[in-house]
Design a protein around this motif. Sequence first.
Motif, PDB file in Angstrom:
ATOM      1  N   TYR A 167       0.831  -1.203   0.000  1.00  0.00           N
ATOM      2  CA  TYR A 167       0.000   0.000   0.000  1.00  0.00           C
ATOM      3  C   TYR A 167       0.864   1.251   0.000  1.00  0.00           C
ATOM      4  O   TYR A 167       0.603   2.218  -0.714  1.00  0.00           O
ATOM      5  CB  TYR A 167      -0.917   0.019   1.229  1.00  0.00           C
ATOM      6  CG  TYR A 167      -2.050  -0.957   1.187  1.00  0.00           C
ATOM      7  CD1 TYR A 167      -2.543  -1.453  -0.019  1.00  0.00           C
ATOM      8  CD2 TYR A 167      -2.654  -1.409   2.363  1.00  0.00           C
ATOM      9  CE1 TYR A 167      -3.590  -2.362  -0.048  1.00  0.00           C
ATOM     10  CE2 TYR A 167      -3.700  -2.314   2.342  1.00  0.00           C
ATOM     11  CZ  TYR A 167      -4.161  -2.785   1.140  1.00  0.00           C
ATOM     12  OH  TYR A 167      -5.193  -3.679   1.101  1.00  0.00           O
ATOM     13  N   ASP A 197      -3.995   4.373  -6.460  1.00  0.00           N
ATOM     14  CA  ASP A 197      -5.076   4.180  -5.478  1.00  0.00           C
ATOM     15  C   ASP A 197      -5.647   5.497  -4.964  1.00  0.00           C
ATOM     16  O   ASP A 197      -5.961   5.636  -3.778  1.00  0.00           O
ATOM     17  CB  ASP A 197      -4.581   3.346  -4.284  1.00  0.00           C
ATOM     18  CG  ASP A 197      -4.165   1.948  -4.677  1.00  0.00           C
ATOM     19  OD1 ASP A 197      -4.554   1.504  -5.763  1.00  0.00           O
ATOM     20  OD2 ASP A 197      -3.429   1.313  -3.898  1.00  0.00           O
ATOM     21  N   LEU A 242      -8.741   5.266  -3.006  1.00  0.00           N
ATOM     22  CA  LEU A 242      -8.676   4.613  -1.703  1.00  0.00           C
ATOM     23  C   LEU A 242      -8.011   5.479  -0.637  1.00  0.00           C
ATOM     24  O   LEU A 242      -8.073   5.147   0.555  1.00  0.00           O
ATOM     25  CB  LEU A 242      -7.902   3.303  -1.809  1.00  0.00           C
ATOM     26  CG  LEU A 242      -8.550   2.188  -2.651  1.00  0.00           C
ATOM     27  CD1 LEU A 242      -7.567   1.050  -2.852  1.00  0.00           C
ATOM     28  CD2 LEU A 242      -9.815   1.681  -2.000  1.00  0.00           C
ATOM     29  N   ARG A 298      -9.207   4.648   3.155  1.00  0.00           N
ATOM     30  CA  ARG A 298      -8.358   3.864   4.047  1.00  0.00           C
ATOM     31  C   ARG A 298      -8.306   4.404   5.473  1.00  0.00           C
ATOM     32  O   ARG A 298      -8.468   3.631   6.431  1.00  0.00           O
ATOM     33  CB  ARG A 298      -6.943   3.766   3.465  1.00  0.00           C
ATOM     34  CG  ARG A 298      -6.806   2.661   2.424  1.00  0.00           C
ATOM     35  CD  ARG A 298      -5.377   2.489   1.972  1.00  0.00           C
ATOM     36  NE  ARG A 298      -5.281   1.458   0.956  1.00  0.00           N
ATOM     37  CZ  ARG A 298      -4.563   1.559  -0.153  1.00  0.00           C
ATOM     38  NH1 ARG A 298      -3.880   2.665  -0.393  1.00  0.00           N
ATOM     39  NH2 ARG A 298      -4.519   0.579  -1.025  1.00  0.00           N
ATOM     40  N   GLY A 312     -10.424   1.673   6.507  1.00  0.00           N
ATOM     41  CA  GLY A 312      -9.422   0.677   6.136  1.00  0.00           C
ATOM     42  C   GLY A 312      -9.063  -0.254   7.271  1.00  0.00           C
ATOM     43  O   GLY A 312      -9.678  -0.255   8.343  1.00  0.00           O
ATOM     44  N   LYS A 369      -5.904  -0.779   8.809  1.00  0.00           N
ATOM     45  CA  LYS A 369      -4.680  -0.573   9.588  1.00  0.00           C
ATOM     46  C   LYS A 369      -4.912  -0.715  11.084  1.00  0.00           C
ATOM     47  O   LYS A 369      -4.247  -1.511  11.760  1.00  0.00           O
ATOM     48  CB  LYS A 369      -4.086   0.797   9.272  1.00  0.00           C
ATOM     49  CG  LYS A 369      -2.795   1.080  10.031  1.00  0.00           C
ATOM     50  CD  LYS A 369      -2.211   2.430   9.666  1.00  0.00           C
ATOM     51  CE  LYS A 369      -0.932   2.688  10.458  1.00  0.00           C
ATOM     52  NZ  LYS A 369      -0.343   4.013  10.138  1.00  0.00           N
ATOM     53  N   ASP A 385      -7.438  -3.810  -0.610  1.00  0.00           N
ATOM     54  CA  ASP A 385      -8.478  -2.921  -0.088  1.00  0.00           C
ATOM     55  C   ASP A 385      -9.589  -2.640  -1.089  1.00  0.00           C
ATOM     56  O   ASP A 385     -10.706  -2.300  -0.682  1.00  0.00           O
ATOM     57  CB  ASP A 385      -7.849  -1.590   0.346  1.00  0.00           C
ATOM     58  CG  ASP A 385      -7.460  -1.618   1.822  1.00  0.00           C
ATOM     59  OD1 ASP A 385      -7.728  -2.634   2.478  1.00  0.00           O
ATOM     60  OD2 ASP A 385      -6.885  -0.622   2.304  1.00  0.00           O
ATOM     61  N   LYS A 402     -13.481  -2.212  -0.130  1.00  0.00           N
ATOM     62  CA  LYS A 402     -14.185  -0.963  -0.452  1.00  0.00           C
ATOM     63  C   LYS A 402     -15.407  -1.247  -1.323  1.00  0.00           C
ATOM     64  O   LYS A 402     -16.450  -0.593  -1.183  1.00  0.00           O
ATOM     65  CB  LYS A 402     -13.253   0.012  -1.164  1.00  0.00           C
ATOM     66  CG  LYS A 402     -13.869   1.391  -1.440  1.00  0.00           C
ATOM     67  CD  LYS A 402     -12.872   2.329  -2.078  1.00  0.00           C
ATOM     68  CE  LYS A 402     -13.491   3.718  -2.256  1.00  0.00           C
ATOM     69  NZ  LYS A 402     -14.670   3.744  -3.107  1.00  0.00           N
TER      70      LYS A 402
END
Length: 660
Positions: free
Chosen positions: A328, A337, A340, A344, A348, A350, A535, A539
């Motif tokens: 990423y 991305d 995104l 994220r 997201g 993380k 992701d 999404k």
Amino acid sequence: MAIAYVRRPTWKRSLRPRLVLLVLCNVVTLLGFLAWRERYVTKESLLHMMDERLKAVFSPDREVSSVADDVPGNFTGKASFMSMICMEDDFIPVRTLVHSLQETKTNADIVVVIIMPLDEQKRQELAKLGAKLVDSEPIKVTIDESQTSAAEKELEKEAVGKNKSEDPKKRRMCRSNAIQAWRLTQWDRVLYMHPEMLAVENIDDVFQEPPFTATLELGGVVDDSIMLLEPNMEIYSELKRAMVKTAHLPHDIGFLNYFFKDIHPLNPVYNVKAKYQTLDYSRYVFGNARVFNYEGTMKPWNFWHQGPKNWRQSFHEEMIYRWRKAEYSAREKLGMDKDLLEWRPQRGSKDVCEDYLAHKLDIPEKIMDKYSVLLATHSLRRQATLPFVIKQFLMSPKVDKIFVIWHDKNQPVSKNIRDLVNEAQGTVIILNQTVDSLNNRFNPVKELRTAAVLISDDDVWTPIDDIDMAFESWQRQPDSLVGFAPRVDCYDPSSETIKYCWPFRMKPPRYSIMLTKLMFMDSNFLFLWRCGLPDNILKYVDDLINCEDIAMNFLISGVTNRPPLHIMSDEVYDFGLDGGISSSPAHFKVRGQCVQQISDLFGKNTLLSVQGSVHRYAETDFKSTTWEDFLRVLKEKEAHNEQLEVLDVMSPDDIVQNDV
């Protein structure tokens, strides 16, 4: 008188055996000299020299020295990392490797040797991440198939069946090109790294080790995944000549051991593999990991459609997440991305994944004879009936814990549910979510202790005995989704797309999808869903507010190459059809679009169909009858349109009666 004559040997006769022996000795000496001059490598010589030509061998029985205890060298020359792109599948892992090395603030150059056609855009991406590109021609070797084990051949055959674009033999050939590191004489020392590696810390200290340095497999065999060397064209030519002549590749047993008598063993923390997690020193190795090696079947960049038989052997949560996180970061640095970047931080993975990895239970093995329940709830109308559903699960002695996924962060948990949680004394746990997302139902749970997890809606009920029977079926097929609500994907030739269909409308009836209303699965797939999948798939589920169950079916069948398993129950009640997502008139059409879109996101349709179901045991009704009566029964079934064809081609005289 008889006279006996004795023939005395002449000097010529006495000399003849000596001459023959001398000639044989000369021939043997000449052959030995030729073998030495050509560096002729045989399987026997490689195996013989392995144990004799090493000064140190790393094994689990020896104590591992700390990285910090190593005495630094005084090397001040020009250093470089080196990896290569030989096949199309190498690009993404190499791009991520380059970025990971740059993120460690290395002072060395990073070289990527390209031995295949690579388009300009990909070249620019590598250069933008800091790589220096070197074009080269591949080394072609005729592989000695006698050195390939039966297990390797079976894996190669399996891989060809699943991925037509990748030839396993070509993959082995590509790996042989690692010796091209000896050609990079622009640098004083080169640290070769296999394309499927990832730097998790700065490793510039390796350049202070004495060449030739490499990690060793058990038994002292050089692992060519990471090697510190001094480039030298003479050594390169010698390696290439021996490799081409003998059809031994550098990663064949003992090949590099033959050439380098003084091999300095590199600490295994520079070459950590998932298979090490089963060894005694795994805690040290993973706790001090400097480089991850993704050797094995669970590649973080494509595991969702590989279908390996031994996926658990190369499954390691931290390794998969660290690679995904680095990928990423590389994509964002390249300006990719953009759709995104805003999603994220809000939705997201993380925070979810890092919190899980930091606080998950440290248990040697997951419990196999019990299961956990993940019960998703959202609607306020269900808070009155939710305790009833929870109490149903509490009736089973096979339930370990029940986790209630509380999606709505703005709605407090009602008093009747809080009271039930207190009464359950730790068996029922509320998981409050920070965002409202369908992806939450597949979040990894740090308190989870079981290998099996039952995914359940809050509006479905079936007898607990049937649920426990489904669990027993899962125990026998742990790679499969096991549940009560099947669906199937079908191909529409008019639109050339994949659709979403009812199983009983297929001829013959079959299914390939199991709905999340009530289904068992391996709990490892919670982590793979949230922390392993790209992701853009998560999404898509978020944007659509639908189809998370279809995507999970794609994931599990793609990883395990196993179809789902349907459980028959006489009583399954769904009391949530009066306001849920599935009550919308457009629901079925949306689901059909999902199947095709998710297939595109996964790169292929990984769903597998099956016809069989599991029923509760009942005695088979064997009916004793004559042949004539049996034919009458068949004709009656045919008259009732049961799709039977009775052919009068045999008479009773044609039947051979066998004793039972």
